[in-house]
Motif scaffolding. Structure first.
Motif, PDB file in Angstrom:
ATOM      1  N   LEU A  13     -28.074  -5.219 -68.748  1.00  0.00           N
ATOM      2  CA  LEU A  13     -28.775  -4.792 -67.548  1.00  0.00           C
ATOM      3  C   LEU A  13     -27.832  -4.933 -66.361  1.00  0.00           C
ATOM      4  N   ILE A  14     -27.907  -3.969 -65.442  1.00  0.00           N
ATOM      5  CA  ILE A  14     -27.084  -3.984 -64.240  1.00  0.00           C
ATOM      6  C   ILE A  14     -28.013  -3.966 -63.043  1.00  0.00           C
ATOM      7  N   ASN A  15     -27.849  -4.962 -62.166  1.00  0.00           N
ATOM      8  CA  ASN A  15     -28.642  -5.023 -60.948  1.00  0.00           C
ATOM      9  C   ASN A  15     -27.703  -4.874 -59.755  1.00  0.00           C
ATOM     10  N   LEU A  72     -21.442   0.478 -67.214  1.00  0.00           N
ATOM     11  CA  LEU A  72     -21.023  -0.232 -66.008  1.00  0.00           C
ATOM     12  C   LEU A  72     -20.007   0.604 -65.225  1.00  0.00           C
ATOM     13  N   GLU A  73     -19.080   1.220 -65.918  1.00  0.00           N
ATOM     14  CA  GLU A  73     -18.073   2.044 -65.245  1.00  0.00           C
ATOM     15  C   GLU A  73     -18.727   3.179 -64.468  1.00  0.00           C
ATOM     16  N   ALA A  74     -19.711   3.832 -65.063  1.00  0.00           N
ATOM     17  CA  ALA A  74     -20.427   4.918 -64.385  1.00  0.00           C
ATOM     18  C   ALA A  74     -21.165   4.397 -63.151  1.00  0.00           C
ATOM     19  N   CYS A 104     -21.186   4.163 -56.945  1.00  0.00           N
ATOM     20  CA  CYS A 104     -21.700   3.424 -55.794  1.00  0.00           C
ATOM     21  C   CYS A 104     -20.639   2.745 -54.934  1.00  0.00           C
ATOM     22  N   LEU A 105     -19.365   3.021 -55.132  1.00  0.00           N
ATOM     23  CA  LEU A 105     -18.338   2.332 -54.353  1.00  0.00           C
ATOM     24  C   LEU A 105     -17.931   3.036 -53.069  1.00  0.00           C
ATOM     25  N   ASP A 106     -18.402   4.250 -52.840  1.00  0.00           N
ATOM     26  CA  ASP A 106     -18.056   4.937 -51.594  1.00  0.00           C
ATOM     27  C   ASP A 106     -18.556   4.130 -50.404  1.00  0.00           C
ATOM     28  N   GLY A 107     -17.649   3.798 -49.506  1.00  0.00           N
ATOM     29  CA  GLY A 107     -18.014   3.067 -48.300  1.00  0.00           C
ATOM     30  C   GLY A 107     -18.152   1.572 -48.473  1.00  0.00           C
ATOM     31  N   VAL A 108     -17.984   1.068 -49.695  1.00  0.00           N
ATOM     32  CA  VAL A 108     -18.108  -0.368 -49.948  1.00  0.00           C
ATOM     33  C   VAL A 108     -16.795  -1.054 -49.576  1.00  0.00           C
ATOM     34  N   LYS A 109     -16.898  -2.089 -48.762  1.00  0.00           N
ATOM     35  CA  LYS A 109     -15.718  -2.858 -48.351  1.00  0.00           C
ATOM     36  C   LYS A 109     -15.625  -4.195 -49.106  1.00  0.00           C
ATOM     37  N   LEU A 111     -13.430  -3.890 -65.244  1.00  0.00           N
ATOM     38  CA  LEU A 111     -13.206  -4.791 -64.107  1.00  0.00           C
ATOM     39  C   LEU A 111     -11.863  -4.506 -63.438  1.00  0.00           C
ATOM     40  N   LEU A 112     -10.838  -4.255 -64.240  1.00  0.00           N
ATOM     41  CA  LEU A 112      -9.520  -3.955 -63.681  1.00  0.00           C
ATOM     42  C   LEU A 112      -9.551  -2.662 -62.879  1.00  0.00           C
ATOM     43  N   LYS A 113     -10.236  -1.668 -63.402  1.00  0.00           N
ATOM     44  CA  LYS A 113     -10.352  -0.391 -62.684  1.00  0.00           C
ATOM     45  C   LYS A 113     -11.085  -0.585 -61.352  1.00  0.00           C
ATOM     46  N   ALA A 114     -12.168  -1.364 -61.374  1.00  0.00           N
ATOM     47  CA  ALA A 114     -12.915  -1.645 -60.136  1.00  0.00           C
ATOM     48  C   ALA A 114     -12.027  -2.395 -59.148  1.00  0.00           C
ATOM     49  N   GLN A 115     -11.218  -3.341 -59.651  1.00  0.00           N
ATOM     50  CA  GLN A 115     -10.315  -4.103 -58.787  1.00  0.00           C
ATOM     51  C   GLN A 115      -9.300  -3.179 -58.116  1.00  0.00           C
TER      52      GLN A 115
END
Length: 98
Positions: free
Chosen positions: A2-4, A28-30, A35-40, A60-64
């Motif tokens: 589950l992803i919250n 999780l990747e999707a 949802c990362l546009d504009g996230v600081k 996680l590495l890709k998100a980093q």
């Protein structure tokens, strides 16, 4: 798994509940990509994560890498088992873990 997601302005917290493995990593990747546009500030809460595989580490590495360009990412509430995986793989040097 589950992803919250909890967004407050340019801050996003993602809580992962369950197993992050080959089957669930694409989900999780999707979610992250959508949802990362504009996230600081991205916080990955692993308090409910019970297992992570190499596929999960890759996400996680890709998100980093994305967050290195637009802000910062922090991994919080890592249990001992997941912490050991991060240490063995060297991810404890790549990720900001609190």
């Amino acid at each position: 798994m589950l992803i919250n997601k909890d967004a407050k302005g340019d801050e996003l917290t993602i809580t992962i509940d369950g197993r992050l493995d080959t089957t669930t990593a694409p989900q999780l990747e999707a979610e992250i990509n959508s949802c990362l546009d504009g996230v600081k500030t991205l916080t990955m809460d692993m308090s409910k994560l019970v297992y992570i595989s190499s596929a999960g580490l890759r996400v996680l590495l890709k998100a980093q890498k994305i967050m290195n360009k637009q802000g910062k990412m922090t991994v919080i509430n890592v249990n001992q088992e997941i912490k050991e995986i991060f240490e063995v793989t060297g991810f404890d040097e790549l990720l900001n873990i609190e």
